[in-house]
Design an enzyme around this catalytic site. Structure first.
Site, PDB file in Angstrom:
ATOM      1  N   HIS A  58       0.846  -1.190   0.000  1.00 12.69           N
ATOM      2  CA  HIS A  58       0.000   0.000   0.000  1.00 12.69           C
ATOM      3  C   HIS A  58       0.883   1.242   0.000  1.00 12.69           C
ATOM      4  O   HIS A  58       1.845   1.315   0.756  1.00 12.69           O
ATOM      5  CB  HIS A  58      -0.895   0.040   1.249  1.00 12.69           C
ATOM      6  CG  HIS A  58      -1.983  -0.981   1.252  1.00 12.69           C
ATOM      7  ND1 HIS A  58      -3.050  -0.917   2.103  1.00 12.69           N
ATOM      8  CD2 HIS A  58      -2.179  -2.089   0.492  1.00 12.69           C
ATOM      9  CE1 HIS A  58      -3.864  -1.949   1.880  1.00 12.69           C
ATOM     10  NE2 HIS A  58      -3.339  -2.674   0.913  1.00 12.69           N
ATOM     11  N   TYR A 102      -9.375   5.333   7.442  1.00 13.90           N
ATOM     12  CA  TYR A 102      -9.640   5.661   8.843  1.00 13.90           C
ATOM     13  C   TYR A 102     -10.719   6.730   8.878  1.00 13.90           C
ATOM     14  O   TYR A 102     -10.536   7.811   8.319  1.00 13.90           O
ATOM     15  CB  TYR A 102      -8.379   6.196   9.511  1.00 13.90           C
ATOM     16  CG  TYR A 102      -7.291   5.171   9.744  1.00 13.90           C
ATOM     17  CD1 TYR A 102      -7.076   4.651  11.016  1.00 13.90           C
ATOM     18  CD2 TYR A 102      -6.461   4.739   8.709  1.00 13.90           C
ATOM     19  CE1 TYR A 102      -6.074   3.725  11.256  1.00 13.90           C
ATOM     20  CE2 TYR A 102      -5.460   3.812   8.936  1.00 13.90           C
ATOM     21  CZ  TYR A 102      -5.268   3.304  10.212  1.00 13.90           C
ATOM     22  OH  TYR A 102      -4.284   2.386  10.442  1.00 13.90           O
ATOM     23  N   PRO A 115      -4.167   0.011  18.736  1.00 11.69           N
ATOM     24  CA  PRO A 115      -3.924  -0.476  17.374  1.00 11.69           C
ATOM     25  C   PRO A 115      -4.056   0.566  16.275  1.00 11.69           C
ATOM     26  O   PRO A 115      -3.739   0.275  15.118  1.00 11.69           O
ATOM     27  CB  PRO A 115      -4.964  -1.580  17.212  1.00 11.69           C
ATOM     28  CG  PRO A 115      -6.065  -1.215  18.159  1.00 11.69           C
ATOM     29  CD  PRO A 115      -5.386  -0.568  19.325  1.00 11.69           C
ATOM     30  N   LYS A 167       1.333  -0.293  15.194  1.00  9.55           N
ATOM     31  CA  LYS A 167       2.710  -0.355  15.654  1.00  9.55           C
ATOM     32  C   LYS A 167       3.080  -1.597  16.453  1.00  9.55           C
ATOM     33  O   LYS A 167       4.256  -1.874  16.652  1.00  9.55           O
ATOM     34  CB  LYS A 167       3.033   0.883  16.520  1.00  9.55           C
ATOM     35  CG  LYS A 167       3.024   2.182  15.751  1.00  9.55           C
ATOM     36  CD  LYS A 167       4.137   2.211  14.745  1.00  9.55           C
ATOM     37  CE  LYS A 167       4.011   3.353  13.764  1.00  9.55           C
ATOM     38  NZ  LYS A 167       4.238   2.969  12.394  1.00  9.55           N
ATOM     39  N   TYR A 213       3.928   6.486  10.148  1.00  7.37           N
ATOM     40  CA  TYR A 213       3.096   5.329   9.823  1.00  7.37           C
ATOM     41  C   TYR A 213       3.893   4.252   9.100  1.00  7.37           C
ATOM     42  O   TYR A 213       3.791   3.067   9.424  1.00  7.37           O
ATOM     43  CB  TYR A 213       1.903   5.769   8.976  1.00  7.37           C
ATOM     44  CG  TYR A 213       0.779   4.737   8.930  1.00  7.37           C
ATOM     45  CD1 TYR A 213      -0.329   4.865   9.754  1.00  7.37           C
ATOM     46  CD2 TYR A 213       0.836   3.651   8.067  1.00  7.37           C
ATOM     47  CE1 TYR A 213      -1.357   3.921   9.723  1.00  7.37           C
ATOM     48  CE2 TYR A 213      -0.173   2.704   8.034  1.00  7.37           C
ATOM     49  CZ  TYR A 213      -1.265   2.851   8.862  1.00  7.37           C
ATOM     50  OH  TYR A 213      -2.266   1.905   8.816  1.00  7.37           O
TER      51      TYR A 213
END
Length: 389
Positions: free
Chosen positions: A72, A197, A288, A292, A380
């Protein structure tokens, strides 16, 4: 029995540590309370940072990952009815890979057994003694026989509820969040390529996937939620509301799994006690939201493998002495990022109109400022190993 490193826990941290040590000529024995079938089926995280993928390639563990993993190059943030893409490739030149934690575990177990690794499943009544200078791990094996394993060092990779951290009293830093995630695995093909998200007035939602046939989705719920109280239809309806965006369709299908996961941040300091070294969830928990958990565990054991190799092969204790401080710098960076993502995306029970406006302001700034988006992307996809900021 005698080995150089006794490893408690056959999750990604313990198994990878055993593999890294073997490559350096260091013997180890891995002890696991559950069966091999259980640990290979246990569904956990699914996002691998760029440095995690690079490490697995470097040590010969990425053949199936490269074949079946889903690369991704970004994620979407959804709020106020809009969908905003954070382009990792453009911002930082690297991305993440979706590949289930259980698949990483399968690959590690296969590699360790192929190379003659000593993995012992279904052990019980584990005890730890002599941690100051001559560790001894006591355990009952799968046949009911009591055993003793003498070693030079012990790696506690047995998770938050394992015995390792309970053998001493580290300082604990802990934060509970006033919400949880209701998560489902669904037999439904993903309808978009990347994670989304969503911050919605009714609560957070996450659109994710595990394979071209399986989607992984989450809803923010109260911590005391009973997963069984949510019907499949109610879950799909709520996901449809919270994830709504122009052009987005939600592909529904039968549920494979349904569960509720609490949200908390925990750090134990130090991560070392004598010849015991904590790694992964035994030392720290992150919510979550920032993806990580497994990646931190892998970063821990990379540091630990190098430190133990220097100590056991050359008598150099500088790495083991610095282990805790080295790892904790990265841990606290990940804790902050995970807290920030969680706070920005979830609607707390005590969120008042002022706090809600601040939250939306942060989201708008993140998706319109290249500097803010770059910071999100950099954290990220994962800071390079060795950069423990």
């Amino acid at each position: 029995m005698r080995t150089q490193v006794g490893i408690i826990g056959a999750g990604p941290a313990g198994l990878l540590l055993s593999h890294l040590l073997a490559r350096a000529g260091i013997d180890s024995v891995v002890l696991e309370a559950r069966s091999r079938d259980y640990v290979e089926r246990r569904v956990r995280a699914g996002v691998l940072e760029h440095p995690t993928v690079e490490l697995l390639r470097e040590v010969g563990l990425a053949e199936r990952l490269d074949r079946e993993g889903m690369p991704h190059d970004g994620i979407s943030l959804r709020f106020d009815g809009g969908d905003h893409r954070i382009d990792f490739a453009d911002l930082v030149g690297r991305g993440i890979t979706v590949y289930g934690q259980q698949e990483v575990v399968k690959d590690l177990i296969a590699a360790r057994l192929r190379d003659g690794g000593d993995l012992r499943f279904e052990v019980s009544d584990v005890t730890l003694d002599g941690l100051a200078d001559a560790p001894v791990i006591g355990f009952t094996d799968a046949d009911g026989q009591r055993q003793e394993l003498r070693c030079d060092a012990v790696a506690g990779c047995d998770g938050f509820h394992g015995i390792s951290r309970g053998t001493f009293e580290p300082q604990m830093f802990d934060r509970e969040y006033p919400y949880a995630w209701l998560g489902i695995l669904a037999k439904a093909a993903p309808t978009q390529h990347e994670l989304a998200y969503a911050n919605h007035p009714r609560g957070f939602a996450l659109y994710s996937m595990r394979s071209p046939e399986i989607t992984r989705l989450y809803l923010q719920v109260p911590p005391d939620t009973d997963a069984g109280a949510w019907s499949d239809a109610r879950i799909w309806d709520e996901l449809g509301v919270r994830l709504a965006a122009d052009g987005f369709t939600l592909n529904e299908g039968p549920l494979i799994e349904k569960s509720v996961t609490g949200m908390r941040s925990v750090v134990a300091e130090p991560m070392r006690h004598g010849r015991l070294f904590l790694a992964g969830d035994a030392a720290h928990i992150v919510p979550p939201t920032g993806a990580k958990g497994m990646n931190l565990a892998i970063a821990d054991v990379r540091v630990l493998a190098e430190a133990l190799t220097d100590y056991l092969r050359r008598g150099d204790e500088s790495g083991v002495d610095a282990y805790s401080d080295t790892c904790l710098r990265r841990v606290w960076r990940a804790e902050h990022f995970s807290w920030w993502m969680t706070s920005m995306l979830h609607v707390s029970p005590d969120t008042d109109p002022f706090a809600r406006r601040l939250q939306l302001s942060q989201l708008h700034y993140t998706v319109t400022s290249r500097a803010a988006a770059t910071s999100l992307a950099e954290n990220y996809v994962g800071l390079p190993h060795g950069e423990n900021r």
